[in-house]
Write a protein that holds these residues in place. Structure first.
Motif: not given
Length: 415
Positions: A95-97, A103-109, A114-116
């Protein structure tokens, strides 16, 4: 995507390479006569690139933008080297991108946080670089998985799952959006279709995660949603299947509205139902059945023509008693026959050489035998391999054997 370290099935992946007719094509057609038909129709030769938990890429969170890009390009170049023609890149893992989504935060991977902002556009780069190499780019989304833990406070404060805590349910050590809520189905479609509107992707791709895989002793607590929306159904299972059907059907319709020519493919767990459960099922005894356990009527989606292709994860060896590749592939071929839905078989490259797997997987020729067997079924339009790091490492040469036996020349992907 079912893979090593997970429950086994018993308990419980614009531009294309031009197909060039050469002397090599003639040799290949002679050795594999069923492939002569595919020379005109195209043949899927794909690999999945998983980003959740950094399975394939990036190799670790927090790499520089340049390092991440270099690793991605290396995977694309490896695909070209092996004469593959498509990559299936996971762009919405939890549920990230992997693109700048509203719509959704930058992916943590990517960054480990997350969100950075990672400082670049991974999906945009992947599309342009794949197409520059004659590869299709299928964007792989997970509709309902929110996190591989159950603590909402670990999500970035702006995450929709924190803004709408009533949308989320914990189950089996993970967080999921509740598929029974119409507002959830609408939101996840909006989030995924944002990528379709922004980028010239070749396909929207889902894997096998709908309702979560069963976990002993755990209850998926959707009582409130069922009480509100399930009154017209004979039981909760039928209501849940309808929820999944709605997501598939609505997404299929909306993709066409957003960008013409973008296909919709799904890669489900390989067993719809066992024949002991349903006479229409396969000659298997798998412990998971998508219809009953994931509330995903994969056979219906094919028969109704809601999807453009299906890539069942037939992740078992030829001759395995509980789920024999040589019995499942013909079942899927019969299922798609006459529907116009493409059939691209999901292949368990990750099992090749794994000492924990049955003896068949210690033989480098097992996967090549799968393609030999599939050549007898004209409904099979190709294969997709899980996953990119195994395509790269190829510890016992199973992928090299597939390429030597079956991919002597380049081929375009099916359209």
């Amino acid at each position: 995507m079912r893979r090593m370290g997970r429950r086994s099935f018993v308990v419980g992946a614009a531009g294309t390479v031009a197909a060039l007719m050469t002397a090599g094509d003639a040799v290949a057609a002679h050795r594999h006569p069923h492939r002569r038909r595919r020379a005109g129709a195209g043949e899927m030769r794909g690999m999945w690139i998983a980003t959740v938990a950094n399975i394939d890429w990036p190799s670790a969170p927090g790499l520089s933008a340049a390092a991440q890009r270099a690793e991605l390009i290396a995977h694309l170049d490896r695909a070209v080297e092996l004469r593959l023609n498509a990559v299936v890149l996971q762009v919405r893992p939890t549920a990230d991108a992997l693109w700048p989504s509203p719509y959704e935060p930058w992916a943590q991977c990517l960054t480990g946080v997350q969100g950075k902002d990672p400082g670049w556009d991974p999906l945009g780069t992947a599309v342009s670089e794949a197409h520059a190499r004659g590869l299709e780019l299928h964007a792989w989304f997970n509709p309902y998985r929110v996190a591989n833990h159950t603590d909402p406070s670990r999500l970035v404060a702006s995450h929709p799952a924190r803004v709408h805590p009533d949308w989320v349910l914990p189950y089996g050590g993970k967080l999921y959006y509740n598929p029974g809520l119409p507002e959830v189905r609408s939101f996840v479609q909006d989030a995924m279709l944002d990528a379709v509107s922004r980028y010239a992707i070749d396909a929207v791709h889902w894997d096998d995660y709908f309702y979560p895989y069963p976990v002993a002793g755990q209850v998926f607590a959707d009582d409130d949603a069922y009480a509100m929306y399930g009154g017209d159904f004979p039981d909760r299972a039928a209501w849940r299947r309808d929820n999944t059907d709605r997501l598939v059907r609505e997404t299929a319709e909306r993709i066409k509205e957003v960008r013409s020519g973008v296909r919709f493919g799904i890669s489900p767990f390989g067993v719809w139902r066992n024949a002991s459960t349903d006479p229409l099922g396969s000659a298997t005894s798998a412990g998971v059945q998508t219809y009953d356990d994931l509330y995903a009527d994969t056979r219906k989606w094919v028969k109704e023509g809601w999807i453009d292709y299906i890539s069942p994860q037939i992740y078992w060896n030829i001759g395995l008693a509980a789920a024999d590749y040589a019995k499942l592939l013909p079942w899927w071929a019969e299922t798609v026959r006459g529907t116009g839905v493409g059939l691209y078989v999901g292949e368990a490259l990750y099992k090749a050489g794994d000492p924990a797997q049955p003896a068949a997987w210690q033989d480098p020729a097992e996967l090549s035998r799968h393609l030999d067997f599939a050549a007898g079924y004209p409904e099979v339009g190709g294969h997709i391999y899980f996953s990119a790091k195994h395509v790269k490492a190829d510890p016992i040469g199973a992928m090299a054997r597939v390429v030597a036996d079956h991919y002597q020349v380049r081929a375009r992907a099916p359209r």
